[in-house]
Design an enzyme around this catalytic site. Structure first.
Site, short mmCIF file in Angstrom:
data_model
loop_
_atom_site.label_atom_id
_atom_site.label_comp_id
_atom_site.label_asym_id
_atom_site.label_seq_id
_atom_site.Cartn_x
_atom_site.Cartn_y
_atom_site.Cartn_z
N ASN A 4 2.51 141.43 -7.39
CA ASN A 4 3.30 142.66 -7.44
C ASN A 4 4.55 142.35 -8.25
O ASN A 4 5.45 141.67 -7.76
CB ASN A 4 3.64 143.11 -6.00
CG ASN A 4 4.53 144.34 -5.97
OD1 ASN A 4 4.83 144.93 -7.00
ND2 ASN A 4 4.95 144.73 -4.78
N TRP A 5 4.58 142.85 -9.47
CA TRP A 5 5.70 142.52 -10.35
C TRP A 5 6.95 143.35 -10.06
O TRP A 5 7.99 143.14 -10.67
CB TRP A 5 5.29 142.68 -11.82
CG TRP A 5 4.28 141.65 -12.27
CD1 TRP A 5 3.80 140.59 -11.55
CD2 TRP A 5 3.63 141.59 -13.55
NE1 TRP A 5 2.90 139.88 -12.30
CE2 TRP A 5 2.77 140.46 -13.53
CE3 TRP A 5 3.69 142.36 -14.71
CZ2 TRP A 5 1.98 140.10 -14.62
CZ3 TRP A 5 2.90 142.00 -15.80
CH2 TRP A 5 2.06 140.88 -15.76
N LYS A 6 6.81 144.33 -9.19
CA LYS A 6 7.93 145.19 -8.79
C LYS A 6 8.67 145.72 -10.03
O LYS A 6 8.02 145.95 -11.06
CB LYS A 6 8.85 144.44 -7.82
CG LYS A 6 8.06 143.88 -6.64
CD LYS A 6 8.91 143.39 -5.50
CE LYS A 6 8.02 142.88 -4.37
NZ LYS A 6 8.76 142.46 -3.20
N HIS B 258 4.08 150.13 0.43
CA HIS B 258 4.89 148.90 0.40
C HIS B 258 6.19 149.14 1.16
O HIS B 258 6.75 150.24 1.12
CB HIS B 258 5.18 148.49 -1.05
CG HIS B 258 5.75 147.11 -1.14
ND1 HIS B 258 7.06 146.84 -0.88
CD2 HIS B 258 5.15 145.94 -1.42
CE1 HIS B 258 7.26 145.53 -1.02
NE2 HIS B 258 6.11 144.96 -1.34
N GLU C 7 9.08 148.42 0.53
CA GLU C 7 10.20 148.87 -0.32
C GLU C 7 10.11 150.36 -0.64
O GLU C 7 11.13 151.00 -0.85
CB GLU C 7 10.27 147.99 -1.59
CG GLU C 7 10.79 146.61 -1.23
CD GLU C 7 10.33 145.48 -2.14
OE1 GLU C 7 9.77 145.76 -3.21
OE2 GLU C 7 10.54 144.31 -1.76
N GLU D 124 2.61 142.32 5.35
CA GLU D 124 3.85 141.87 4.73
C GLU D 124 5.01 142.05 5.72
O GLU D 124 5.58 143.15 5.82
CB GLU D 124 4.13 142.68 3.47
CG GLU D 124 3.09 142.49 2.38
CD GLU D 124 3.68 142.63 0.99
OE1 GLU D 124 3.37 141.79 0.15
OE2 GLU D 124 4.48 143.55 0.75
N GLY E 95 11.04 138.49 -0.26
CA GLY E 95 12.15 138.17 -1.17
C GLY E 95 13.25 137.37 -0.51
O GLY E 95 14.33 137.21 -1.07
N SER F 45 7.11 135.88 0.45
CA SER F 45 7.51 134.53 0.02
C SER F 45 6.32 133.57 -0.12
O SER F 45 6.44 132.38 0.20
CB SER F 45 8.58 133.97 0.94
OG SER F 45 9.73 134.81 0.91
P1 13P Z 1 7.93 138.07 -2.35
O1 13P Z 1 6.70 137.25 -2.63
O2 13P Z 1 8.91 138.07 -3.47
O3 13P Z 1 8.52 137.75 -1.02
O4 13P Z 1 7.43 139.60 -2.26
C1 13P Z 1 6.32 139.91 -1.49
C2 13P Z 1 5.95 141.31 -1.75
O5 13P Z 1 6.68 142.21 -1.40
C3 13P Z 1 4.69 141.56 -2.44
O6 13P Z 1 4.37 142.91 -2.42
#
Ligand code: 13P
Length: 263
Positions: A9-11, A95, A97, A180, A186, A226
């Site tokens: 997931n490159w966000k 997600h 977020e 998650e 993050g 992570s």
């Molecule tokens: P990180 O791997 O940066 O913790 O993010 C996980 C994530 O939200 C994947 O969708």
């Protein structure tokens, strides 16, 4: 036997040019194995170029979100038919977020209500994706406060029940669920492997209660939060962890390739 899946997931990272350079490096770095499915989920703007560059590769492309209506007066939104036409095979849904639940809050908390995803909108989005033959990657997980209050299993159970309400079990055969924990996203804090396995096994049981245990056995449950090359092997060796949804570490092609190698 469920095939492992590693999704990046490159966000909200990378311009189209940066994404193209990353994809080229990824193709060189990844040692393709038939036993692992691979997906990268760039921002909407990078999807067309990423699809073009990965045309001859085994790496599939996904989106990070979708709007449930097929078309119309919905300024700023992107529909499932648009994702399908662009070549997306997967799409992340729900997600943390997009639900306004952040592991590491980088905006003012007065602006968090902008991220207003609910279990109901997640349900609508899953239906829209299935109609287009796009595989939803449904994210569930508890916050730090919910964990501290022993609410982890109840929170995830509700998220699953509401997201998967109203579907025929056969429709959900390709569904992917990602556990998650919000507090691990993050933040560098990974969930202990035994606890990640316990929650992923619990998720499979709850899915079994919703769509039947024989269907639930085939559903891939990923861990995200992570994940990095150094912890991927241990996590992915667990019987109920079928791969990972990787954020930060997926931005580095060599690190992502090593995570795929661990799977
Ligand atoms: P990180 O791997 O940066 O913790 O993010 C996980 C994530 O939200 C994947 O969708």
């Amino acid at each position: 036997m469920r095939k492992k899946l590693v999704a990046g997931n490159w966000k909200m990272n990378m311009t189209a040019a940066e994404a193209a350079a990353t994809v080229e490096s990824l193709v060189e770095s990844i040692d393709y194995r038939d036993s692992v499915d691979m997906v990268v989920c760039p921002s909407y703007l990078c999807i067309p170029k990423t699809v073009e560059l990965l045309h001859d590769s085994h790496i599939k492309v996904g989106a990070q979100d979708v709007f449930w209506m097929p078309k119309g007066a919905f300024t700023g939104k992107v529909s499932a038919p648009m994702l399908k036409a662009a070549g997306c095979a997967y799409c992340i849904v729900g997600h943390s977020e997009t639900r306004g639940r952040f592991g590491k809050l980088e905006i003012a908390d007065t602006a968090v209500s902008h991220f207003s995803e609910t279990d109901h909108t997640v349900n609508l989005k899953i239906a829209a994706l299935l109609e287009q033959g796009i595989v939803p990657i449904l994210c569930v997980g508890e916050s730090q406060v919910e964990r501290e209050n022993n609410m982890t299993d109840a929170v995830i159970t509700t998220q699953l029940e509401k997201a998967l309400d109203g579907f025929d079990p056969d429709e959900l055969d390709d569904l992917v669920v990602a556990y998650e924990p919000v507090w691990a996203i993050g933040t560098g804090k990974t969930c202990e492997t035994a606890e990640a396995e316990r929650v992923c096994a619990m998720i499979r049981i709850v899915i079994g209660e919703i769509i039947g245990t024989s269907h639930a056995k085939g559903i891939r449950v990923l861990y995200g939060g992570s994940v990095k090359a150094s912890n991927a092997h241990e996590l992915f060796s667990q019987p109920n962890i079928d791969g990972g949804l990787v954020g930060g570490a997926s931005l580095d092609p060599k690190e992502f390739a090593a995570i795929v190698g661990a799977a």
